[in-house]
Motif scaffolding. Structure first.
Motif, PDB file in Angstrom:
ATOM      1  N   ILE A  55       0.840  -1.195   0.000  1.00 35.59           N
ATOM      2  CA  ILE A  55       0.000   0.000   0.000  1.00 35.59           C
ATOM      3  C   ILE A  55       0.879   1.250   0.000  1.00 35.59           C
ATOM      4  CG2 ILE A  55      -1.808   1.291   1.229  1.00 35.59           C
ATOM      5  CD1 ILE A  55      -2.758  -1.377   0.120  1.00 35.59           C
ATOM      6  N   VAL A  56       0.437   2.275  -0.742  1.00 33.98           N
ATOM      7  CA  VAL A  56       1.134   3.556  -0.822  1.00 33.98           C
ATOM      8  C   VAL A  56       0.465   4.569   0.097  1.00 33.98           C
ATOM      9  CG1 VAL A  56       1.817   5.466  -2.340  1.00 33.98           C
ATOM     10  CG2 VAL A  56       1.741   3.118  -3.236  1.00 33.98           C
ATOM     11  N   LEU A  57       1.282   5.317   0.846  1.00 31.83           N
ATOM     12  CA  LEU A  57       0.826   6.515   1.551  1.00 31.83           C
ATOM     13  C   LEU A  57       1.346   7.702   0.760  1.00 31.83           C
ATOM     14  CD1 LEU A  57       1.651   5.491   5.245  1.00 31.83           C
ATOM     15  CD2 LEU A  57      -0.539   5.281   4.049  1.00 31.83           C
ATOM     16  N   SER A  58       0.434   8.506   0.232  1.00 37.73           N
ATOM     17  CA  SER A  58       0.813   9.533  -0.749  1.00 37.73           C
ATOM     18  C   SER A  58       0.501  10.943  -0.257  1.00 37.73           C
ATOM     19  CB  SER A  58       0.054   9.285  -2.060  1.00 37.73           C
ATOM     20  OG  SER A  58       0.196  10.375  -2.946  1.00 37.73           O
ATOM     21  N   GLY A  59       1.448  11.848  -0.518  1.00 36.71           N
ATOM     22  CA  GLY A  59       1.232  13.260  -0.188  1.00 36.71           C
ATOM     23  C   GLY A  59       2.037  14.160  -1.095  1.00 36.71           C
ATOM     24  N   HIS A  60       1.555  15.380  -1.322  1.00 38.80           N
ATOM     25  CA  HIS A  60       2.317  16.335  -2.130  1.00 38.80           C
ATOM     26  C   HIS A  60       3.079  17.294  -1.224  1.00 38.80           C
ATOM     27  CE1 HIS A  60      -0.500  19.758  -1.549  1.00 38.80           C
ATOM     28  NE2 HIS A  60      -1.477  18.892  -1.723  1.00 38.80           N
TER      29      HIS A  60
END
Length: 378
Positions: A55-60
């Motif tokens: 699973i990916v934890l994504s943020g900009h």
């Protein structure tokens, strides 16, 4: 760190890279063509060393400007007041990134059945420019994540869909002349105004006729003109007018078809009339940015996982865009869930409540446990 989109983000990215390296976690950077901006993708492997799946934890990492905003404190020096963390990006969306990075040691200490990935992007705020480079690299490397959680501010409530965003620049070219001789010129501003009114008329039809999806906070496709420049003197027929416009489409609508309606009106209705006045007249469009919507992700396993971790079963869709649509388009099912309220983003005195950060940390602890071998074997 000041990572307003117009500024390179390498200081932040390299700081994160070095901190992860010190923990034994390696990162892959994907740069923009100038080399001044970069995405970071890092993986905490499963207990058996596997780095694919998971699973990916994504943020900009970029934030919007503070120009012209009246802040009560330095927007780039975090300050805690009255149970809130103030600063540009605290809500959108460095609060989530900080929480996720804080728990990397916990991820490493956990016997993971599947890997956990961290994805930090650049230039999301200007149209999701950076993430596609990173996602393309993931596809090439065969990482094949099973799902993605995008930590945009949702008050830690799952969001299963959002609109697409499409940004264009239009340049209308006419012919300059002295204003006393208007028939000898071609007024670019006036024809730009006709096209702008056409875009507004189209927006009105969406508002009045739909299609509608009442689960959205704004339940129809929207369009607007946002900036405009043109002309150089009050006594001169303006030779050029440039304006920017955007539309935010329900993900069930084809954005190319919407743009085609605008472009066709310019080409088939306005341009022939303009060229009768001045043969060299032109209307040119440039796509500035585009990001796909996230269609209803209710059935995805990642959505059901986040629902279980938050104990929230309400169906919610939002008008703002995120990078979740990009991950989903690449075959990575995605859901949006993160700390803070979107109503606090992009404004002076942006903040995230400390209670929201604490709730995010509890959520991430539960998430990490759900990825453990112990939980997977139950």
């Amino acid at each position: 760190m000041d990572t307003v989109s117009r500024n390179p983000n390498l200081g932040l990215i390299e700081t994160v890279r070095d901190a992860l390296h010190a923990l034994g976690v390696q990162s892959t950077l994907t740069h923009d063509p100038s080399g001044k901006w970069a995405n970071l993708f890092a993986t905490v492997p499963a207990h058996d060393g596997r780095t694919a799946g998971g699973i990916v934890l994504s943020g900009h990492t970029d934030v919007v400007p503070v120009d012209g905003q009246d802040w009560d404190s330095d927007p780039f020096k975090p300050e805690i007041r009255d149970g809130r963390l103030y600063g540009r990006g605290t809500c959108d969306m460095k609060g989530f990134i900080g929480a996720a990075l804080t728990l990397v040691p916990t991820m490493l200490e956990t016997k993971l059945a599947k890997p956990i990935h961290l994805a930090l992007s650049f230039d999301e705020e200007v149209g999701c420019v950076g993430a596609p480079l990173m996602i393309d690299e993931l596809v090439k490397r065969g990482v094949a994540p099973e799902g993605c959680i995008v930590g945009e501010p949702t008050s830690m409530r799952p969001i299963i869909a959002h609109k697409g965003i499409n940004v264009y620049r239009c340049c209308v070219r006419g012919q300059a002349a002295h204003s006393s001789l208007t028939p000898k010129g071609l007024n670019a501003i006036e024809y730009a105004a006709r096209l702008i009114c056409h875009i507004r008329d189209m927006a009105d039809r969406f508002r009045e006729q739909g299609p509608f999806d009442e689960l959205y906070d704004v339940p129809f496709t929207t369009a607007q003109t946002s900036t405009i420049t043109g002309g150089n003197a009050v006594n001169t027929v303006p030779a050029e007018c440039t304006f920017a416009f955007e539309f935010r489409n329900l993900p069930t609508l084809d954005p190319d078809a919407i743009f085609s309606r605008i472009e066709s009106y310019a080409r088939e209705t306005l341009l022939p009339k303009m060229q009768r006045e001045h043969a060299a007249a032109a209307i040119d469009f440039t796509k500035v940015a585009a990001a796909p919507g996230l269609d209803d992700a209710e059935a995805a396993a990642i959505t059901q996982l986040v629902r279980a971790l938050t104990s929230d079963t309400d169906r919610r869709k939002v008008a703002y865009g995120t990078e979740a649509g990009l991950f989903a388009r690449a075959g990575i099912p995605s859901v949006v869930c993160g700390p803070g309220d979107i109503a606090q983003a992009h404004k002076a005195n942006e903040f995230v409540a400390l209670a929201q950060l604490a709730e995010c940390e509890r959520f991430l602890h539960r998430f990490i446990h759900s990825m453990s071998l112990e939980a997977q074997l139950r």
